[in-house]
Write a protein that holds these residues in place. Sequence first.
Motif, PDB file in Angstrom:
ATOM      1  N   TYR A   1      28.452  35.189  44.690  1.00 43.49           N
ATOM      2  CA  TYR A   1      29.518  35.699  43.823  1.00 43.49           C
ATOM      3  C   TYR A   1      29.010  36.872  42.979  1.00 43.49           C
ATOM      4  N   GLN A   2      27.792  36.747  42.431  1.00 42.59           N
ATOM      5  CA  GLN A   2      27.202  37.819  41.632  1.00 42.59           C
ATOM      6  C   GLN A   2      26.956  39.066  42.492  1.00 42.59           C
ATOM      7  N   LEU A   3      26.465  38.870  43.720  1.00 42.69           N
ATOM      8  CA  LEU A   3      26.260  39.994  44.646  1.00 42.69           C
ATOM      9  C   LEU A   3      27.592  40.657  44.993  1.00 42.69           C
ATOM     10  N   ASN A   4      28.608  39.831  45.214  1.00 47.13           N
ATOM     11  CA  ASN A   4      29.955  40.326  45.519  1.00 47.13           C
ATOM     12  C   ASN A   4      30.498  41.181  44.374  1.00 47.13           C
ATOM     13  N   HIS A   5      30.320  40.686  43.159  1.00 41.86           N
ATOM     14  CA  HIS A   5      30.764  41.392  41.962  1.00 41.86           C
ATOM     15  C   HIS A   5      30.032  42.736  41.830  1.00 41.86           C
ATOM     16  N   TYR A   6      28.735  42.711  42.102  1.00 38.55           N
ATOM     17  CA  TYR A   6      27.907  43.926  42.002  1.00 38.55           C
ATOM     18  C   TYR A   6      28.359  44.989  43.019  1.00 38.55           C
ATOM     19  N   MET A   7      28.560  44.560  44.284  1.00 41.79           N
ATOM     20  CA  MET A   7      28.972  45.525  45.325  1.00 41.79           C
ATOM     21  C   MET A   7      30.385  46.036  45.075  1.00 41.79           C
ATOM     22  N   ASN A   8      31.221  45.221  44.450  1.00 39.99           N
ATOM     23  CA  ASN A   8      32.559  45.669  44.070  1.00 39.99           C
ATOM     24  C   ASN A   8      32.470  46.761  43.000  1.00 39.99           C
ATOM     25  N   ASP A   9      31.568  46.559  42.038  1.00 39.35           N
ATOM     26  CA  ASP A   9      31.342  47.585  41.003  1.00 39.35           C
ATOM     27  C   ASP A   9      30.814  48.881  41.611  1.00 39.35           C
ATOM     28  N   LYS A  10      30.051  48.748  42.708  1.00 42.90           N
ATOM     29  CA  LYS A  10      29.485  49.919  43.394  1.00 42.90           C
ATOM     30  C   LYS A  10      30.495  50.594  44.321  1.00 42.90           C
ATOM     31  N   LYS A  11      31.746  50.076  44.285  1.00 48.50           N
ATOM     32  CA  LYS A  11      32.844  50.645  45.095  1.00 48.50           C
ATOM     33  C   LYS A  11      32.554  50.575  46.604  1.00 48.50           C
ATOM     34  N   GLU A  12      31.940  49.483  47.033  1.00 53.03           N
ATOM     35  CA  GLU A  12      31.693  49.305  48.463  1.00 53.03           C
ATOM     36  C   GLU A  12      33.029  49.184  49.201  1.00 53.03           C
ATOM     37  N   PRO A  13      33.278  50.044  50.200  1.00 52.39           N
ATOM     38  CA  PRO A  13      34.580  49.997  50.895  1.00 52.39           C
ATOM     39  C   PRO A  13      34.736  48.746  51.753  1.00 52.39           C
ATOM     40  N   TYR A  14      36.001  48.341  51.938  1.00 57.29           N
ATOM     41  CA  TYR A  14      36.386  47.227  52.823  1.00 57.29           C
ATOM     42  C   TYR A  14      35.769  45.888  52.402  1.00 57.29           C
ATOM     43  N   LEU A  15      35.475  45.764  51.109  1.00 60.77           N
ATOM     44  CA  LEU A  15      34.820  44.557  50.610  1.00 60.77           C
ATOM     45  C   LEU A  15      35.845  43.500  50.227  1.00 60.77           C
ATOM     46  N   ALA A  16      35.713  42.290  50.797  1.00 65.79           N
ATOM     47  CA  ALA A  16      36.524  41.154  50.363  1.00 65.79           C
ATOM     48  C   ALA A  16      35.930  40.604  49.067  1.00 65.79           C
ATOM     49  N   THR A  17      36.786  40.152  48.161  1.00 64.98           N
ATOM     50  CA  THR A  17      36.302  39.653  46.870  1.00 64.98           C
ATOM     51  C   THR A  17      36.692  38.192  46.673  1.00 64.98           C
ATOM     52  N   ILE A  18      35.783  37.438  46.044  1.00 64.27           N
ATOM     53  CA  ILE A  18      36.003  36.011  45.795  1.00 64.27           C
ATOM     54  C   ILE A  18      37.000  35.847  44.651  1.00 64.27           C
ATOM     55  N   VAL A  19      38.027  35.016  44.879  1.00 63.30           N
ATOM     56  CA  VAL A  19      39.051  34.740  43.871  1.00 63.30           C
ATOM     57  C   VAL A  19      38.700  33.424  43.181  1.00 63.30           C
ATOM     58  N   LEU A  20      38.658  33.437  41.859  1.00 58.56           N
ATOM     59  CA  LEU A  20      38.364  32.220  41.096  1.00 58.56           C
ATOM     60  C   LEU A  20      39.620  31.358  40.958  1.00 58.56           C
ATOM     61  N   THR A  21      39.417  30.058  40.860  1.00 61.24           N
ATOM     62  CA  THR A  21      40.550  29.154  40.634  1.00 61.24           C
ATOM     63  C   THR A  21      41.062  29.325  39.193  1.00 61.24           C
TER      64      THR A  21
ATOM     65  N   PRO B   1      31.313  38.305  51.594  1.00 63.33           N
ATOM     66  CA  PRO B   1      30.060  37.914  50.930  1.00 63.33           C
ATOM     67  C   PRO B   1      29.504  36.572  51.409  1.00 63.33           C
ATOM     68  N   ILE B   2      30.323  35.790  52.080  1.00 66.15           N
ATOM     69  CA  ILE B   2      29.850  34.481  52.551  1.00 66.15           C
ATOM     70  C   ILE B   2      28.878  34.648  53.726  1.00 66.15           C
ATOM     71  N   ASP B   3      28.853  35.847  54.333  1.00 65.59           N
ATOM     72  CA  ASP B   3      27.915  36.129  55.429  1.00 65.59           C
ATOM     73  C   ASP B   3      26.537  36.552  54.932  1.00 65.59           C
ATOM     74  N   TRP B   4      26.351  36.709  53.612  1.00 64.06           N
ATOM     75  CA  TRP B   4      25.185  37.426  53.105  1.00 64.06           C
ATOM     76  C   TRP B   4      23.959  36.556  52.841  1.00 64.06           C
ATOM     77  N   VAL B   5      22.791  37.203  52.978  1.00 64.62           N
ATOM     78  CA  VAL B   5      21.508  36.692  52.481  1.00 64.62           C
ATOM     79  C   VAL B   5      20.768  37.886  51.893  1.00 64.62           C
TER      80      VAL B   5
END
Length: 333
Positions: A49-69, A210-214
């Motif tokens: 989630y933190q990596l996802n948030h970081y790449m979103n801030d970096k304007k990574e194109p075509y990035l899916a983002t995690i939605v919180l409940t 982001p669920i594919d990441w390591v």
Amino acid sequence: MKDVLKEKYGIKVPEILMKGQLQTFTIHHTEFVIVPISHVDEEELYELYQLNHYMNDKKEPYLATIVLTKENYLSFEHDENRYLLLKVPKTTFQPHAIGRDLARFHLKGRSYPYQISKAQRIGQWKMLWEKRLDQLEMFWRGKIYQESLHPFEKMFVEAFPYYLGLAENGIQYLVDTELDEDPHPIDSATICHHRFHKNTWLGDVQMKSPIDWVFDHHSRDLAEYMRFSFFHDQEEFKQYGYKFIEDYDRTSPLSPFSWRLIYSRLLFPVHFFECVENYYLSNGDTFYEDQLTSILDTSDQYEAFLQSYSSMLSMRTKRMVLPQVEWIMPVGK
């Protein structure tokens, strides 16, 4: 599932559709994907989630983002399984050159400033490979004394000594690389994928998940892309197999350390290990019997591919020659 989504996210879902293996729905022209994550523990999920948030801030194109409940949890439970919700980017993915796109992705991921522990894989290959090899060898030793074997098991028992040798060569090559070569700045950890291939971003749902990441060395993605191409699209591999890695190298020049790590990872027969493991996890699905037959039938071609990688490198870079693995057959033999 609709009731659970309404309870956890406060959204009324009109219809859930299947795209490949994924459940998806659309609200106000925005697509969402329900991703099963029972295999990911909470600590690792938080890092992703933190990596996802970081790449979103970096304007990574075509990035899916995690939605919180509604209660700010990352995941939810349904029928004894855990899931999370991804919001899919609205723009359609149009890769110009996947090698170049991947290099740019890695450049951004390399600047991530925080500590990663659960999703960390860099520096762990030797330990993970040896553990996997020991487990499969123990399993093999149990099988060789059985009298009645299924066709898959017979193939596995006969082929394992060859792949044991290949795996040991991969581990030794990795050890030698770490002793012989000094890492460059490009060799620091970045965001990688469990198994990167041409459908990772261009699957049934087009997105960077982001669920594919390591968090690992970039050579992981380069090696796995080439391995997948070799086994799943021979014609395309013959035409474009090395264009991918050349596009990457032009965008983000690879170090001698990187070139050798790619080779060590290609030497280690992940494809054989995963096929055997998946067969037993699936309780004997015949799909894996066909897959193993294909792997064994192309073992000579795979050796030739390993040899051609070495030849390509000496011609392509003109600055380094890979140490040879003596028993790998020369091209044309």
